[in-house]
Design a protein around this motif. Structure first.
Motif, PDB file in Angstrom:
ATOM      1  N   VAL A   1       2.777  -9.008   7.828  1.00 46.07           N
ATOM      2  CA  VAL A   1       3.488  -8.541   6.636  1.00 46.07           C
ATOM      3  C   VAL A   1       4.219  -7.256   7.014  1.00 46.07           C
ATOM      4  O   VAL A   1       3.627  -6.357   7.592  1.00 46.07           O
ATOM      5  CB  VAL A   1       2.493  -8.287   5.486  1.00 46.07           C
TER       6      VAL A   1
ATOM      7  N   PHE B   1      -1.952   8.698  -0.797  1.00 46.34           N
ATOM      8  CA  PHE B   1      -1.954   9.917   0.015  1.00 46.34           C
ATOM      9  C   PHE B   1      -3.355  10.309   0.464  1.00 46.34           C
ATOM     10  O   PHE B   1      -3.561  10.763   1.568  1.00 46.34           O
ATOM     11  CB  PHE B   1      -1.372  11.092  -0.767  1.00 46.34           C
ATOM     12  N   MET B   2      -4.301  10.139  -0.440  1.00 47.18           N
ATOM     13  CA  MET B   2      -5.617  10.699  -0.148  1.00 47.18           C
ATOM     14  C   MET B   2      -6.763   9.721  -0.334  1.00 47.18           C
ATOM     15  O   MET B   2      -7.917  10.126  -0.370  1.00 47.18           O
ATOM     16  CB  MET B   2      -5.848  11.910  -1.046  1.00 47.18           C
TER      17      MET B   2
ATOM     18  N   PRO C   1       3.993  -1.508   4.718  1.00 44.55           N
ATOM     19  CA  PRO C   1       2.665  -0.915   4.503  1.00 44.55           C
ATOM     20  C   PRO C   1       2.173  -1.271   3.106  1.00 44.55           C
ATOM     21  O   PRO C   1       2.982  -1.570   2.217  1.00 44.55           O
ATOM     22  CB  PRO C   1       2.923   0.588   4.593  1.00 44.55           C
ATOM     23  N   THR C   2       0.851  -1.222   2.918  1.00 45.31           N
ATOM     24  CA  THR C   2       0.278  -1.655   1.646  1.00 45.31           C
ATOM     25  C   THR C   2       0.880  -0.932   0.451  1.00 45.31           C
ATOM     26  O   THR C   2       1.159  -1.538  -0.580  1.00 45.31           O
ATOM     27  CB  THR C   2      -1.237  -1.426   1.671  1.00 45.31           C
ATOM     28  N   ILE C   3       1.107   0.360   0.594  1.00 50.30           N
ATOM     29  CA  ILE C   3       1.583   1.132  -0.567  1.00 50.30           C
ATOM     30  C   ILE C   3       2.997   0.702  -0.955  1.00 50.30           C
ATOM     31  O   ILE C   3       3.314   0.548  -2.132  1.00 50.30           O
ATOM     32  CB  ILE C   3       1.507   2.659  -0.282  1.00 50.30           C
TER      33      ILE C   3
ATOM     34  N   VAL D   1      -8.007  -0.470   1.116  1.00 47.64           N
ATOM     35  CA  VAL D   1      -7.429  -1.183   2.246  1.00 47.64           C
ATOM     36  C   VAL D   1      -6.845  -0.230   3.286  1.00 47.64           C
ATOM     37  O   VAL D   1      -6.818  -0.536   4.472  1.00 47.64           O
ATOM     38  CB  VAL D   1      -6.370  -2.189   1.742  1.00 47.64           C
ATOM     39  N   THR D   2      -6.401   0.937   2.850  1.00 53.52           N
ATOM     40  CA  THR D   2      -5.805   1.826   3.844  1.00 53.52           C
ATOM     41  C   THR D   2      -6.718   2.970   4.261  1.00 53.52           C
ATOM     42  O   THR D   2      -6.455   3.632   5.249  1.00 53.52           O
ATOM     43  CB  THR D   2      -4.476   2.405   3.330  1.00 53.52           C
ATOM     44  N   TYR D   3      -7.755   3.250   3.513  1.00 51.37           N
ATOM     45  CA  TYR D   3      -8.630   4.357   3.909  1.00 51.37           C
ATOM     46  C   TYR D   3     -10.089   3.954   4.083  1.00 51.37           C
ATOM     47  O   TYR D   3     -10.751   4.375   5.002  1.00 51.37           O
ATOM     48  CB  TYR D   3      -8.568   5.488   2.870  1.00 51.37           C
ATOM     49  N   HIS D   4     -10.582   3.189   3.148  1.00 46.43           N
ATOM     50  CA  HIS D   4     -12.031   2.996   3.129  1.00 46.43           C
ATOM     51  C   HIS D   4     -12.404   1.561   3.456  1.00 46.43           C
ATOM     52  O   HIS D   4     -12.964   0.851   2.641  1.00 46.43           O
ATOM     53  CB  HIS D   4     -12.590   3.386   1.756  1.00 46.43           C
TER      54      HIS D   4
ATOM     55  N   ARG E   1      -2.802  -9.998   5.740  1.00 46.80           N
ATOM     56  CA  ARG E   1      -1.836  -8.942   6.010  1.00 46.80           C
ATOM     57  C   ARG E   1      -1.163  -9.062   7.373  1.00 46.80           C
ATOM     58  O   ARG E   1      -0.262  -8.282   7.682  1.00 46.80           O
ATOM     59  CB  ARG E   1      -2.504  -7.573   5.873  1.00 46.80           C
TER      60      ARG E   1
ATOM     61  N   ILE F   1      -8.542 -10.205   3.903  1.00 51.07           N
ATOM     62  CA  ILE F   1      -7.407  -9.310   3.637  1.00 51.07           C
ATOM     63  C   ILE F   1      -6.624  -9.072   4.921  1.00 51.07           C
ATOM     64  O   ILE F   1      -5.397  -9.140   4.946  1.00 51.07           O
ATOM     65  CB  ILE F   1      -7.896  -7.974   3.047  1.00 51.07           C
TER      66      ILE F   1
END
Lengths: 383, 511
Positions: B347, B436-437, B350-352, B325-328, B344, B340
């Motif tokens: 909201v 993070f990655m 952040p997702t994490i 959801v945050t990178y790909h 969101r 999604i």
């Protein structure tokens, strides 16, 4: 003590790495404007790019609507980035499924448009290309949606479903580029137009655009496109219609294509190339629009012969059209020569443009009628 | 600081130069000095009806001895037996042992340490006037919990009895299942103050001598003042002490222990703990349930696969979701991405952060479920489901997909409950890495965890035994459970002394 120090150092390095690596492409889902389709027009010497953006309302996903945003730029990327002026969110292209290019630009050369799609990491190789037959590409996106909320996705569905019709075909970017780059074949792209019905108007995908190099040179109708697919062995379904004449009068008959296999074989006599095209089609007899019994043995044989002759004629005509009118090898005759007779191809490749116009074609179509669906007789009419 | 403590422990262990004397009074006063301020110790003076000079004293701990037995087998005979010298010939202690006191277990000893040990185990000590030895009479009251099915290891089909806190009962349950002279029980005592009895059980002809030796040498090195439960030992002798993964198994089921012994493993039973340690322990055992062996192998294999998958899900779902959801975003199907994104909208986190908060709440609910008094259980389920679920989404504090993800994480985590601790840590680690990655970080985490798992050993047996197996023989009892008639061999690394489990099956044609 020393060990502890060393461990501490390693820990620090790890911590710093995890913090510094940062979020180079971290982006929350709601922070992006999802682009579903792109349309490119020409405005003076600039590109006018229109994006169909999915607008998501809070709440459930049923609330999805789209919005059109246009921006201008000398290049695609410039136009893309300029949208930030109006959207506030960065456009996200990984879910863009359609790229519509206007006739005008395609005639000048399409590479200018597709390079970004090919080069950028975000855009997909599977983006489907379409050529607009209308004045602009943008107006395609202004048409009504029929089954879904997002026109671009609907267009993409249309292309997928075309395998049951054969009037157009999916031409994703990677396939187009393959045909563009390969020697011995010229690319074609499906075309889109607007159909107006009373006060409503819909986007309609049918027919194809013929290219020579990266430049548009002409169009094929939907029917011709189907024959093109026959030759290129890309037909997966569709309907063959023919009118049979008998004592009872004219009867329209439909055959549904179940499967088709086309073989292309080149022959070289030292001077001219002849291409032998053999199709082998499995069909079912799906519709008899009259009372004549075409399922009975002799009638069936006649029916088969009639359909075969029709298909053969259509193929010959289309090849002639491509040879004389467009002078563009959209069938991949050259490629077939290259694959089957590499030495010959090496010799004739420089001359292929001219040679193509004189390539002889011998067509043999075979249609196998597998069954007559769930009925074995025509409808009987009593008194 | 630690050294000091150790010395302390040692000092209390020895009763120094105390010794029994010939005089009953001085013996009693000596005991009373040692046991001063311990009012549970009862000194019962006894005199004989026929022999006036006969004096003795029964020392025991109130409530620990069996009253009926003490009255009928010790006190009454001592009081009424004919103790006149002409009758009581020879050594008086022998006479009492052989002809007066009717107890199934009776020893004479001058060892003061043994005397205390006997006393505190709930037996009675008989001191006689004119003897510098005491009689240690077994008459303890066995107070123990009934054999219930262990809560954490329920089975659908199979024996229901579980161990209880009594060492002897536990051993009895094991012995009942393995009636062979090869089954050995070796006792030892651990804990300077607690003097906990533990028992090493193994099958002589199957268990590896090397592993047994290693276990004993590790146990020898334990020097603590108290062993209250099995984990006190487990943590002190386990390999990879810093790893969240267990390298020593534990079970409360005698049938499981018996099965493990038959595989060449060794069990350690600790008095006062229903949890029996089994070793060596390999990773795959986390996914084995006794039910696997008691049910049809097809069903068992499906369940095993399910457990393995669940473990993957519970450790990875939040991480993968956050990465996607945050990178790909391109990896999410379009329709899913749209829903999604819709969920969101507005909201605040952040997702994490969303994931971390919800996982924290999940763990809190889990822990609360264990700690709280059971009448309050309803409150937790209401809070958990209604307030956190529906209301949080309505209030737009959390997005609905995240709640689904965390709920799925929670549910799948309940299947491999013994792996819970390690899973929680791995899950958090993977989650942080992927926040993070992205998936890149997730893969890093998975590689790291894999390297860690593969580098571990349990008493010399590689922890990931059979994970890199090439031969089908080694795969018979891993993610699938092969039919019983097909599992002809015992685990290689543990029972190399005697590999063959069976030669023929019930149906001759299968062998």
């Amino acid at each position: 003590m020393k060990k502890a120090l060393k461990r501490g150092r390693i820990l620090c390095v790890l911590l710093v790495i995890s913090l510094l690596s940062g979020c180079w492409n971290y982006r929350e889902a709601e922070e992006m404007a999802i682009v579903s389709g792109i349309a490119v027009d020409k405005e003076k010497d600039q590109l006018l790019v229109t994006f169909e953006i999915v607008e998501i309302k809070t709440g459930n996903e049923g609330n999805v609507q789209t919005q059109l945003i246009s921006s201008e730029g000398k290049t695609m990327l410039e136009a893309v980035r300029k949208t930030i002026k109006t959207t506030g969110k960065k456009l996200y292209f990984s879910h863009a499924k359609i790229l519509v290019v206007s006739k005008e630009i395609a005639e000048e050369g399409i590479i200018r448009i597709i390079d970004l799609i090919n080069r950028d990491a975000e855009t997909r190789f599977t983006t489907n290309f379409l050529i607009s037959r209308e004045k602009t590409a943008k107006e395609v996106f202004e048409q009504q949606v029929v089954t879904t909320n997002i026109l671009s996705y609907e267009l993409s569905d249309m292309l997928t479903s075309q395998r049951d019709l054969g009037y157009a075909y999916e031409m994703p970017e990677y396939k187009f580029l393959q045909e563009l780059a390969a020697s011995g074949i010229s690319p074609t792209l499906p075309t889109i137009s607007v159909r107006r019905e009373n006060s409503q108007s819909f986007a309609e995908i049918s027919g194809s655009a013929v290219f020579k190099g990266d430049k548009l040179i002409g169009f094929l109708t939907g029917e011709e496109t189907r024959i093109l697919l026959f030759i290129k062995d890309r037909i997966e379904g569709g309907v063959l219609v023919n009118t049979m004449h008998s004592d009872d009068g004219a009867t329209n008959i439909s055959l549904e294509i179940l499967d088709n296999k086309t073989k292309m074989k080149p022959y070289y006599d030292g001077e001219n190339i002849t291409i032998q095209i053999r199709t082998k089609t499995d069909v079912t007899l799906d519709e008899i629009g009259g009372q004549g019994d075409y399922i009975e043995k002799d009638a069936l044989a006649a029916l088969k012969a009639a359909f075969e002759a029709q298909l053969e004629e259509q193929i010959v005509n289309l090849v002639a059209k491509a040879q004389q009118e467009y002078k563009s090898d959209i069938f991949g005759f050259g490629r077939s020569v290259k694959m089957n007779m590499p030495e010959v191809w090496r010799a004739i490749e420089p001359r292929w443009q001219e040679m193509f116009q004189n390539v002889g074609v011998s067509v043999a179509c075979e249609i196998n009628i597998k069954n007559s669906s769930i009925l074995s007789e025509p409808i009987k009419v009593g008194d | 600081m630690f050294r000091k403590k150790q010395e302390n422990a040692q000092r209390t262990g020895a009763s120094g130069d105390l010794r029994l004397t010939m005089s009953l009074d001085s013996n009693i006063s000596m005991l009373k000095t040692v046991l001063n301020n311990d009012e549970t110790v009862i000194f019962r003076d006894i005199k004989n009806i026929r022999q006036r000079s006969f004096r003795c004293c029964l020392v025991y701990i109130a409530g620990m001895i069996n009253g009926d037995m003490a009255n009928g087998s010790i006190l009454r005979p001592l009081m009424t037996a004919d103790m006149r010298p002409e009758r009581a010939d020879g050594d008086l202690l022998d006479f009492l042992c052989d002809k007066v006191i009717s107890s199934h277990e009776i020893t004479r000893s001058a060892d003061i340490n043994l005397l205390f040990a006997t006393l505190f185990s709930g037996d009675a000590v008989l001191l006689l006037d004119g003897c510098d030895e005491a009689l240690l009479i077994c008459c303890r009251e066995m107070r123990e919990r009934a054999l219930e099915e262990p809560e954490l290891e329920r089975v659908m089909r199979g024996p229901k009895a579980g161990f209880n806190e009594s060492l002897m009962t536990s051993l009895l349950l094991i012995r009942q299942r393995l009636k062979t002279q090869d089954l050995k029980f070796k006792f030892r005592e651990l804990g300077v103050r607690s003097k906990t009895r533990i028992c090493i059980c193994y099958i002589d002809t199957l268990a590896s001598d090397g592993i047994l030796k290693e276990l004993e040498s590790r146990l020898d090195k334990i020097n603590v003042d108290g062993i209250i439960a099995a984990n006190y030992i487990e943590e002190r002798i386990k390999d990879s002490p810093l790893s969240p993964f267990k390298t020593i198994g534990n079970t409360e089921r005698p049938d499981v222990v018996a099965a493990k012994l038959l595989e060449g493993r060794i069990a350690v039973v600790v008095d006062g703990s229903p949890s029996v340690l089994t070793l060596p322990y390999v990773f795959m055992e986390y996914f084995q349930s006794p039910d696997d062996y008691y049910n049809n192998y097809w069903f068992a294999s499906v369940n095993r696969l399910l457990r393995c998958l669940s473990e993957f899900f519970t450790s990875s779902i939040p991480a993968i979701y956050v990465a996607l959801v945050t990178y790909h975003h391109e990896m999410i199907p379009t329709q899913l991405l749209l829903s999604i994104t819709a969920a969101r909208q507005n909201v605040p986190f952040p997702t994490i952060i969303e994931a971390l908060i919800l996982l924290f709440i999940l763990e809190v609910i889990r822990e609360a479920g264990i700690r709280m008094p059971s009448p309050m259980g309803q409150a937790v389920s209401i809070v958990g489901t209604l307030i956190l679920g529906q209301a949080a989404i309505d209030a737009r504090l959390f997005s609905a997909p995240m709640i689904v993800i965390v709920a799925a994480t929670g549910i799948t985590g309940l299947i491999t409950i013994k792996l819970k601790g390690a899973t929680t840590i791995i899950r958090l680690l993977l989650l942080l890495l992927s926040s993070f990655m992205g998936l890149y970080g997730y893969i890093f985490g998975v590689i790291g965890a894999t390297i860690h798992l593969f580098s571990m050993r349990s008493f010399g047996v590689s922890y990931m035994t059979n994970f890199g197996a090439i031969y089908s023989v080694d795969l018979k009892d891993t993610v699938i459970r092969a039919p019983w008639w097909y599992m002809k061999y015992r685990p290689k690394q543990m029972a190399f002394k005697n590999q063959i489990r069976q030669n023929t099956t019930g149906r001759e044609s299968d062998s």
